[in-house]
Design an enzyme around this catalytic site. Structure first.
Site, mmCIF file in Angstrom:
data_model
loop_
_atom_site.group_PDB
_atom_site.id
_atom_site.type_symbol
_atom_site.label_atom_id
_atom_site.label_comp_id
_atom_site.label_asym_id
_atom_site.label_seq_id
_atom_site.Cartn_x
_atom_site.Cartn_y
_atom_site.Cartn_z
ATOM 1 N NE ARG A 196 60.104 4.731 49.873
ATOM 2 C CZ ARG A 196 60.096 3.500 49.167
ATOM 3 N NH1 ARG A 196 59.514 2.754 49.628
ATOM 4 N NH2 ARG A 196 60.962 3.381 48.237
ATOM 5 C CB CYS A 203 59.100 -4.007 50.373
ATOM 6 S SG CYS A 203 57.148 -3.652 49.888
ATOM 7 C CG ASN A 235 66.732 0.316 50.180
ATOM 8 O OD1 ASN A 235 66.029 0.582 51.146
ATOM 9 N ND2 ASN A 235 66.449 0.450 48.840
#
Ligand code: HMG
Ligand code: MG
Length: 301
Positions: A11, A236, A245
């Site tokens: 995701r 993002c 991340n």
């Protein structure tokens, strides 16, 4: 110590990639991550496909996930429309998300912070009616790309509102990877005066190389749920420069080297990362993966 790793690469990772991975390859990556021992997978977002085209296949992917009794599939749900889509799939848990800073919240979900509360409250309430647990994310906890420093009282206000809605946990996002270890300690100590450690999670981006050390500080402060992305995928799209991340391989390598069992097999995890690299056509930033790709076996835990 027991550490729960929430794998968010499919995701948070893929939402920030230029390439769109076909759904059958995403399913294959899900299978590989599960084979590696990952048990908590955030697989997609039921957001507007125009905003995040990389996850436009959310309905199809979530509707065709491999069935494993001990795996928890999670997905982001921004509003009632997203919830209605998610409820048609077997995804087990949802996550609502908002920011501690006004400008990032508006850029990311097109609403002010105060306008967002009732939208998320409806999602959490309706999800509960269907027996679905909901996690909350708070973005820009340690800094905002538009506003800079974010006062901790704003983070507390948003966390309080989310817990009041009924989320079981809040994941604290260093959305643009600006946090430093002393800041993480300071902010967490303040938050831990208001919320128990077992209701908080750490979501660190590694944009400036501080992801792993920040995760370690969170563990030292008693927070044992950590989000990470295989390969170090991530970002993002509404936070410029929010690359990668914290890499799951780096977290697993560090923890298993220190005697903390994560249940994840590093060899199989790296294999999944190497497959993702091929699909995306570029090397991924995870340093453990890079060492493996170079044939450096000393990275084996
Ligand atoms: P909006 O345009 O304000 O929505 O988007 P709206 O309610 O005004 O509706 C406009 C149209 O969109 C309507 O269609 C709706 O039906 C449709 P029309 O009637 O015009 O034909 N619509 C939808 N369609 C499909 N699925 C939906 C949906 N909702 C409305 N769910 C919205 C509001 C929140 C949907 C939009 O801003 C959006 O999708 N944003 C996505 C933002 C995003 O995904 N950002 C990245 C994830 S957050 C993150 O990465 C941070 C995190 O990792 C933690 C950290 O690192 O800090 C979690
Ligand atoms: Mg994130």
């Amino acid at each position: 110590m027991e550490v729960r790793i929430v794998e968010v690469g499919l995701r948070d990772g893929l939402q920030n990639e230029r390439a769109v991975i076909p759904v059958e390859h995403k399913r294959d990556l899900v299978e590989r991550l599960i084979r590696a021992g990952v048990r908590h997978l955030e697989v997609t977002s039921f957001v507007h496909p125009k905003w995040i085209p990389q996850l436009a296949d959310a309905d199809e992917l979530a509707g065709s996930l491999p069935v494993h009794d001990d795996v928890v599939y999670r997905a982001l749900v921004p509003n009632r429309r997203g919830l209605d889509r998610a409820l048609k799939t077997p995804v087990h848990e949802y996550a609502v998300f908002m920011s501690a800073s006004e400008t990032h919240n508006r850029k990311n979900i097109n609403k002010s912070i105060d306008e967002t509360f009732p939208v998320l409250a409806e999602v959490v309430e309706e999800a509960a009616r269907h027996g679905k647990p909901v996690r909350g994310y708070v973005s820009t906890v340690f800094g905002c790309p538009y506003e800079g420093e974010v006062p901790v009282r704003q983070v507390i206000k948003v966390c309080e509102a989310l817990f009041e809605m009924g989320v079981y946990e809040v994941s604290l996002g260093d959305t643009i990877g600006v946090a430093t270890p002393s800041q993480v300690r300071e902010v967490l100590r303040e938050l831990l005066r208001h919320f128990p450690a077992n209701r908080l999670a750490g979501h660190f981006h590694d944009t400036r190389g501080t992801g792993l050390v920040n995760a370690w500080v969170a563990l030292e402060e008693g927070i044992t749920t950590l989000d990470s992305s295989f390969g170090g995928l991530g970002g993002c799209p509404y936070a410029p420069g929010a690359s990668g991340n914290l890499a799951t391989e780096e977290l697993v390598y560090m923890l298993s080297g220190m005697g903390v069992d994560t249940g994840i097999d590093l060899d199989l995890l790296c294999e999944a990362g190497l497959v993702a690299e091929k699909l995306l056509g570029r090397p991924l930033p995870s340093r453990v993966l890079r060492a493996r790709a170079a044939g450096n076996d000393s990275s084996k835990a």
